[in-house]
Design a protein around this motif. Sequence first.
Motif, mmCIF file in Angstrom:
data_model
loop_
_atom_site.group_PDB
_atom_site.id
_atom_site.type_symbol
_atom_site.label_atom_id
_atom_site.label_comp_id
_atom_site.label_asym_id
_atom_site.label_seq_id
_atom_site.Cartn_x
_atom_site.Cartn_y
_atom_site.Cartn_z
ATOM 1 N N ALA A 187 -9.678 0.690 4.964
ATOM 2 C CA ALA A 187 -8.987 -0.180 5.918
ATOM 3 C C ALA A 187 -7.670 0.447 6.357
ATOM 4 O O ALA A 187 -7.325 0.428 7.543
ATOM 5 N N TYR A 202 -12.276 -0.055 -0.349
ATOM 6 C CA TYR A 202 -12.150 -0.878 0.850
ATOM 7 C C TYR A 202 -10.732 -0.814 1.378
ATOM 8 O O TYR A 202 -10.500 -0.713 2.571
ATOM 9 N N ALA A 215 -8.364 3.224 8.748
ATOM 10 C CA ALA A 215 -8.703 2.683 10.066
ATOM 11 C C ALA A 215 -7.433 2.238 10.786
ATOM 12 O O ALA A 215 -7.265 2.489 11.983
ATOM 13 N N PHE A 216 -6.518 1.603 10.052
ATOM 14 C CA PHE A 216 -5.247 1.164 10.641
ATOM 15 C C PHE A 216 -4.508 2.346 11.265
ATOM 16 O O PHE A 216 -4.031 2.284 12.397
ATOM 17 N N ARG A 273 -6.281 -8.751 0.069
ATOM 18 C CA ARG A 273 -7.421 -9.027 -0.806
ATOM 19 C C ARG A 273 -8.347 -7.837 -0.989
ATOM 20 O O ARG A 273 -9.360 -7.940 -1.678
ATOM 21 N N LEU A 274 -8.042 -6.725 -0.330
ATOM 22 C CA LEU A 274 -8.922 -5.567 -0.459
ATOM 23 C C LEU A 274 -8.488 -4.730 -1.651
ATOM 24 O O LEU A 274 -7.325 -4.703 -2.008
ATOM 25 N N LEU A 321 0.562 -5.305 7.734
ATOM 26 C CA LEU A 321 -0.632 -4.634 7.207
ATOM 27 C C LEU A 321 -0.906 -5.103 5.781
ATOM 28 O O LEU A 321 -2.043 -5.416 5.419
ATOM 29 N N THR A 334 -0.140 -7.850 4.394
ATOM 30 C CA THR A 334 -0.625 -9.228 4.326
ATOM 31 C C THR A 334 -2.122 -9.309 4.581
ATOM 32 O O THR A 334 -2.846 -9.996 3.852
ATOM 33 N N VAL A 335 -2.596 -8.581 5.608
ATOM 34 C CA VAL A 335 -4.029 -8.700 5.896
ATOM 35 C C VAL A 335 -4.897 -7.922 4.910
ATOM 36 O O VAL A 335 -6.053 -8.284 4.677
ATOM 37 N N THR A 336 -4.354 -6.858 4.311
ATOM 38 C CA THR A 336 -5.181 -6.082 3.384
ATOM 39 C C THR A 336 -5.020 -6.563 1.941
ATOM 40 O O THR A 336 -5.561 -5.968 1.026
#
Lengths: 325, 286
Positions: free
Chosen positions: A130, A126, A133-134, A121-122, A115, A117-119
């Motif tokens: 995110a 945001y 939502a996860f 840049r947020l 999680l 890693t994908v978030t």
Amino acid sequence: MNAVSARTALARRPTFVWRALLALGLFFAAALVFPFLPLGDHREFLLQIGFFTLVAGIMALSWDLLARSGQVSLAHAAFYGLGAYGYALMLKAGLPWGAAMPLAALISGLISLLLGTVTMRLSGMYFAIATLAFTEVVRTVIQNLPESVAGGANGLLVPALLGGNSRGQYLLALVLLLLTVGVSLTVRLGRLHHAFAAIRQGEETARVLGVSVVRYKLAAFFLSSVLAALAGVLYAGKTFFISPLDTFSLANSISPLTTSIFGGLYTTLGPILGATVLRVAEELLHNTVKNGYLVVYGLVLMLSILWLPRGIVGLWRRGRHGGDL
Amino acid sequence: MDLFLQTLLNGLLQSGIYALVASGLALSVGVVGIVNFAHGEFLMIGAFLAWAASASLGLDPLLSLPVVALAVFGVGALTYRVSIRHVLLAPELNQMLLTFGLGILLQNLALMLLGGNTRTVSTSYQASSLHLGDLTVGGPKAVAFGFAVLLLGALYFVLYRTSLGRQMRAVAQNRRGAQLIGINVDRMYLLAFGVSCGLAAVAGVLVSVLLFASPTVGLVFALKAFAIIVMAGLGNLTGVLWASVLLGLAEALVQTYVPGGGGWSDAVFFLMIFITLILRSFRGAR
């Protein structure tokens, strides 16, 4: 802050460190004595309140760890729930509890790395949305998987932790809170603190200064979610029953955040004090105004944001910069 | 083929309500700069007011709609005055927590005063339906969609064709710049926040006709509104419309074509937000 005041803040820091450590020591001494007091007829009930206060402390402090690196997460319920579910499923598969507990925490930690890693840049809102939502995705997936896998919407039964011994469960929770405090203090007094603070205050600047932002943000995520998962294990073992709606509820993401800000953000003492005050207040209100306690809870939250933005800890360090532990 | 068209139509009709809730939220995010986590609770208040008017005065919810909208506009304006206004310059976290607190307060106040039961509003057109060729549309759904389109039309007319709307958009674009050319920023904030709450209440009135009123009815819609404004880009007012349609359609398609769709449609929906956010972040747009 100019150079002079920075230097005086630094000079003040040692006394502050000692004072905070003293407060923490007092807290743990009191918490340790508590289950051995003659508690009378309400012993079970009081021990249960104590237990959940400690769990709330672990949740709040672990959330705060992540927030220190500038990541205001609403995914804490997800890791809490993953810990609870991981533990329950591993017990079902025949693992002893002593192995299931750290394994569940480790798995939760690894998922948090994904999680994180994908978030990466947020930021700000945001990031919060995110992570929210996860949590919902994880919950819906567990809820909709066949019942034979994870119990579906009906939930799972979990064997009682330590054979249902209340005092033992309480002491285990205390040990885990001590572990959380240990992690928090290690972070606070080591180089991680400077890295986290730099990232929180300006990610670009931190990167320019040579802080490896990716590594530190992931480290914060990992530590935080491992500890949250341990809280989830405690919860599962205490209530014997977990369901997707309860374990992954939004309330489990929000209460660590309210607790931390109420107690004092980015400190070790704050979230623990916040958890104690809010939990005890909640129980008292629960008994006096019944259903109205969440109304009061919401009001307390609003008022403390408006008039006490630095939390309880901020009360006795008004006007001081730095040096918070 | 009919099933497909029917699904699309259902999705489109559903998106009307989504667009109402989301434009309200987009106003509060875009103009005031506050992500209002209590948005769903204003929707809930609207739904309950409509129910109360219908239960005690026998008033059709669609007739009580203007009064409800105005009342909740007032509540929103008051909320802005006594709380939101004081955290405008505070860290984002504090703003979030304040509205969280407000949401918890309002939701549980409703729970305490009215109990957790769902209240339904009965109308004369409840069971009616319209036929368009082979397609059928429930009467209340069609009426609600009509109202939503009408109101959204009015909102966007005000925002893009009147001086008030221009002022509001100016504040959204650049607070200091707007102040420099003599716009009363504080009043714009008050209006925008009030209108935002009023729009949520209007959606609430429609929800009371379509579904029911209950203390927790707002949460689902608020979460969906977040999804929509995130997909549109926080504060992008026009993007909200197409994002609502997209979401409504996606949801309807999942419900029709995925086995056991009801349960999974929520997952799809949150997955959509999640993926949109991640993709946006990697494209570099924040």
